[in-house]
Design an enzyme around this catalytic site. Sequence first.
Site, PDB file in Angstrom:
ATOM      1  N   ASP A  37       1.865  -0.761   0.064  1.00 31.88           N
ATOM      2  CA  ASP A  37       1.657  -0.996   0.765  1.00 31.88           C
ATOM      3  C   ASP A  37       3.258  -0.502   2.024  1.00 31.88           C
ATOM      4  O   ASP A  37       3.921  -1.339   1.674  1.00 31.88           O
ATOM      5  CB  ASP A  37       0.590  -1.979   1.038  1.00 31.88           C
ATOM      6  CG  ASP A  37      -0.766  -1.824   0.028  1.00 31.88           C
ATOM      7  OD1 ASP A  37      -0.882  -0.691   0.738  1.00 31.88           O
ATOM      8  OD2 ASP A  37      -1.071  -3.075   0.365  1.00 31.88           O
TER       9      ASP A  37
ATOM     10  N   ASP B 174      -5.511   3.572   3.361  1.00 36.65           N
ATOM     11  CA  ASP B 174      -5.971   2.742   3.694  1.00 36.65           C
ATOM     12  C   ASP B 174      -6.998   2.941   5.208  1.00 36.65           C
ATOM     13  O   ASP B 174      -7.942   2.185   5.027  1.00 36.65           O
ATOM     14  CB  ASP B 174      -5.439   1.216   3.199  1.00 36.65           C
ATOM     15  CG  ASP B 174      -4.852   0.369   2.048  1.00 36.65           C
ATOM     16  OD1 ASP B 174      -6.033   0.639   1.469  1.00 36.65           O
ATOM     17  OD2 ASP B 174      -3.898  -0.202   2.226  1.00 36.65           O
TER      18      ASP B 174
END
Length: 215
Positions: free
Chosen positions: A149, A183
């Site tokens: 991420d 995401d």
Amino acid sequence: MNLKKSLIIITLILLVDQISKIYIKTSFILGEAHEVFGWFKILFIENEGAAWGTKLSDLLPISEPVGKLILTIFRIFAVFGIGYWLWDIIKKQSPKTLILAVSLILAGAVGNIIDSVFYGIIFDHSNGQVATLFADEPYGSLFHGKVVDMLYFPMVDTTWPDWVPSLGGQRFRFFEPVFNIADTAISTGVGILIVFNKKAFPKKAEEEKVNDQKV
């Protein structure tokens, strides 16, 4: 929307997602942050669990590696389920809105699955060092990779006023989660289904309208 256009969308998202993750993994040390704007930073973290970093081992009496394996296998089955759904709605010539949304969700799910399945065997660790792609000593094993991420939007970073009960003096950030392109694709797809529900499911909306009229 036909299958070809759907596959193009999925492929483009996967390319952007994986290129960005590989770049971050091979250019940043874990925890390293670069400010792009005051409200947007590139912050490299790794997610070992599900959404919000939740681990099955925190919820069930199982070891962390077993929990990680179960989560990865579940994600794989979910990807196959979403893939079948996409194939089915394209075959039935469902609305473009629905096909687009499911394509985005599938692309995002596959993007994070790649991390979970393969990153543990192709990268070494990022603790205090920049990771190496196709490392001689990878940090994990097959099905035990960590999701990369990097997108962080601390648009509000302040402290609660002292007069606020329970929260006074504590730090408040909005938006706190760190996420990735995959995401974003999943969230966008789900958002389309919610906001444009009647366009995505016109028959259902029409049936509800008819039932309301009968009542």
